[in-house]
Design a protein around this motif. Structure first.
Motif, mmCIF file in Angstrom:
data_model
loop_
_atom_site.group_PDB
_atom_site.id
_atom_site.type_symbol
_atom_site.label_atom_id
_atom_site.label_comp_id
_atom_site.label_asym_id
_atom_site.label_seq_id
_atom_site.Cartn_x
_atom_site.Cartn_y
_atom_site.Cartn_z
ATOM 1 N N VAL A 1 106.100 14.785 -30.781
ATOM 2 C CA VAL A 1 106.737 14.747 -29.465
ATOM 3 C C VAL A 1 105.785 15.395 -28.469
ATOM 4 C CG1 VAL A 1 108.584 15.735 -28.047
ATOM 5 C CG2 VAL A 1 109.134 14.662 -30.233
ATOM 6 N N THR B 1 106.740 10.194 -29.250
ATOM 7 C CA THR B 1 107.744 10.216 -28.193
ATOM 8 C C THR B 1 107.238 11.119 -27.081
ATOM 9 O OG1 THR B 1 109.586 9.867 -29.721
ATOM 10 C CG2 THR B 1 110.116 10.828 -27.568
ATOM 11 N N ARG C 1 107.305 5.790 -27.378
ATOM 12 C CA ARG C 1 108.644 5.880 -26.793
ATOM 13 C C ARG C 1 108.612 6.884 -25.652
ATOM 14 N NH1 ARG C 1 108.950 6.637 -32.255
ATOM 15 N NH2 ARG C 1 109.834 4.942 -33.498
ATOM 16 N N HIS D 1 110.893 9.059 -22.725
ATOM 17 C CA HIS D 1 112.217 9.558 -22.344
ATOM 18 C C HIS D 1 112.027 10.252 -21.006
ATOM 19 C CE1 HIS D 1 116.309 9.923 -23.547
ATOM 20 N NE2 HIS D 1 116.338 11.254 -23.602
ATOM 21 N N GLU E 1 120.135 14.959 -26.354
ATOM 22 C CA GLU E 1 119.507 14.205 -27.443
ATOM 23 C C GLU E 1 118.593 15.096 -28.283
ATOM 24 O OE1 GLU E 1 117.997 10.341 -27.184
ATOM 25 O OE2 GLU E 1 119.194 9.757 -25.442
ATOM 26 N N HIS F 1 115.229 14.700 -30.779
ATOM 27 C CA HIS F 1 114.153 13.783 -31.138
ATOM 28 C C HIS F 1 113.437 14.311 -32.379
ATOM 29 C CE1 HIS F 1 114.543 11.911 -27.112
ATOM 30 N NE2 HIS F 1 114.819 13.157 -26.749
#
Length: 421
Positions: free
Chosen positions: A156, A179, A210, A212, A236, A238
C-alpha cells in the motif's frame, strides 16, 4: 596546492553539495573546501532511487556524483557520516555533532536537503513501513519489491505524488500487488491539476494499480511486528504486507533556524530564505537545493523546488556567488519522470488556481503530447509526454511572458520555436 587562507564549508553531501565543491575548483578557488555529509555513502543523485536503481536496471555505483577518488584528487576534504549541530555566525564556525570539533569558515553553503514527511498514525513503527529518500532506503525497498513480486505480495502506497507513482510502477514491474491511497481526487493533483492527473491514473490502472482517492490512512494494522493491512478514514481495510509513506518532503531547516537565519513561510515552501544570488540573511552564508526558498521574478513569487535540476544547477550557482561572481539564479523549474513506457518532462510552475486553461498539442489518448498550462494566453508551464527535444522551446515560451496564439500552440504542425517572440 591548497591555500589555507580561505575556507569554504559545505554542509550537506547530496548532488547540490558535490556540484558546488566541483564548481569551486573548476572556477579556480585554491582555498580549503570542506564537504560534510551525514550519510556514509559518497554524494549521490536521487532520481535513480525511485527509477533505474530501484528497478534493478542501473548498478549501485551509477548513482554517485563522482568516483570516490575524485574528492582527494581535487583536495576536497570530505567528511562522511558526520553531522553539524551548530552554526556560530559570530565566530563563523560550524560544530560537528559527534565530537564537538569546530571548523571555521569564510563562506558557508547549506545544502541539507529535505526529509520524508512521516505518517502520524498508529502502526508506523512496524517493520514493513518504508520511506524513500536515501540510498539505504532504496536498497531495502528494492529487496522488498522483489520479494513481494515473487510471493504475490501487496504494498500500500500512501501518496500519489511523483515518488508514490514511480514506486508503484516499479512494484508492478516486479509483480507486486499495489494499492495507492490519496486524499486528493487525482494523482499529482498539486503539480498537474485534475486535467492531467487522470492521464497518470489511467496509465497505472492499465497496469493493475488500484487507486483509492479522497481518503487518508488512519492506521497500519500489524501482528508480531509485521504489517497486515492499512485502514482508511472511510472505514475500509486494505490488505498489505508493506506500506510506503510517500506524502512529500520537508526542508531540513533546523540547523539554519537555530542559527537565526530567515525561514520562508509555508506558502513559499518553508525553506531557508535566499536572494537571487542564493545568499541567506547572513551575507557569508548561502543555501541551495531542496532547502532553499528563492525568488523567481518570472512568476512573481518565491519558490522552494525539490527536484533534481534545482540541485544540479543551484549548487554551482551558489558556489560562483560565494566566489563573488555576478549570479542571478532564475532557472525555470524542471523535472522529469519515467513510469512504465511513459517518459515525461515538465517545465514551469502552474499550481491549481494559477491557470485558466490547459492546451493539448498531440494525442493525449496515445500518451504522446505536450500540455501547456495557460493564463490569459501566457504559457506558465509545459509538460511533454513521450515527445522529446522540446524542453528548450517550451522554456522559451514560458520566459517570453507574452500571449501566444492558442490555436497555433495546439497545432503539432506549427513549430514551437516560431511561437516565442
Amino acid at each position: 596546492m591548497v591555500d589555507a587562507d580561505q575556507t569554504f564549508v559545505i554542509v550537506g553531501g547530496g548532488l547540490a553539495g558535490a556540484k558546488a565543491a566541483e564548481t569551486l575548483r573548476a572556477e579556480g578557488f585554491t582555498g580549503r573546501v570542506i564537504l560534510i555529509c551525514d550519510e556514509r555513502d559518497h554524494p549521490y543523485e536521487r532520481p535513480p532511487l525511485s527509477k533505474g536503481y530501484l528497478l534493478g536496471k542501473e548498478e549501485r555505483d551509477s548513482v554517485f556524483v563522482h568516483e570516490p577518488a575524485w574528492y582527494a584528487r581535487n583536495d576536497i576534504e570530505l567528511h562522511l557520516g558526520q553531522t553539524v549541530d551548530r552554526i556560530d555566525r559570530t565566530a563563523k564556525t560550524v560544530r560537528f555533532g559527534d565530537d564537538g570539533t569546530l571548523v571555521r569558515y569564510d563562506k558557508l553553503l547549506i545544502v541539507t536537503g529535505a526529509e520524508p514527511r512521516r505518517l502520524d498514525i498508529p502502526g508506523t513503527d512496524l517493520a514493513g513501513v518504508h520511506h524513500l529518500r536515501r540510498l539505504a532506503h532504496a536498497e531495502r525497498l528494492k529487496g522488498v519489491l522483489a520479494s513481494l513480486g515473487r510471493d504475490n505480495g501487496h504494498i500500500v502506497i500512501a501518496g500519489a505524488g511523483w515518488i508514490g507513482l514511480e514506486v508503484a510502477a516499479a512494484a508492478r514491474e516486479y509483480g507486486a500487488e499495489v494499492t495507492v491511497i490519496e486524499p486528493a481526487p487525482t494523482p499529482l493533483h498539486g503539480a498537474l491539476g485534475p486535467e492531467l492527473g487522470n492521464v497518470f491514473a489511467e496509465l497505472h490502472r492499465e497496469r493493475g494499480v488500484r487507486f483509492h482517492f479522497g481518503v487518508q490512512l488512519t492506521e497500519i494494522v500489524g501482528q508480531d511486528g509485521m504489517v497486515l493491512a492499512a485502514r482508511t478514514d472511510d472505514g475500509e481495510e486494505h490488505p498489505a504486507h508493506d506500506v510506503l509513506a510517500a506524502i512529500g518532503a520537508a526542508p531540513r531547516t533546523g540547523l539554519a533556524e537555530a542559527a537565526g537565519l530567515e525561514i520562508a513561510d509555508r506558502a513559499h515552501g518553508g525553506g531557508i530564505v535566499v536572494d537571487e544570488r542564493l545568499r541567506t540573511s547572513d551575507p557569508d552564508i548561502y543555501a541551495a537545493g531542496d532547502v532553499a526558498s528563492f525568488p523567481l521574478a518570472l512568476f512573481g513569487t518565491r519558490l522552494r523546488v525539490e527536484h533534481w535540476a534545482n540541485a544540479l544547477n543551484g549548487g554551482p550557482a551558489a558556489a560562483r556567488a560565494m566566489l563573488g561572481k555576478d549570479v542571478t539564479y532564475d532557472r525555470v523549474p524542471y523535472f522529469f519522470t519515467d513510469q512504465y513506457d511513459l517518459g515525461m518532462e515538465y517545465s514551469g510552475w502552474a499550481p491549481p488556481g494559477s491557470y485558466d486553461e490547459v492546451v493539448i498539442r498531440g494525442d493525449a489518448g496515445k500518451r504522446e503530447f505536450i500540455a501547456f498550462w495557460v493564463r490569459q494566453g501566457h504559457v506558465l508551464a509545459g509538460m511533454n509526454v513521450n515527445v522529446w527535444d522540446v524542453t528548450e522551446p517550451i522554456q522559451k515560451l514560458i520566459r517570453a511572458g507574452a500571449p501566444v496564439d492558442l490555436d497555433a500552440l495546439a497545432d503539432p504542425h506549427v513549430p514551437l520555436d516560431s511561437l516565442a517572440p
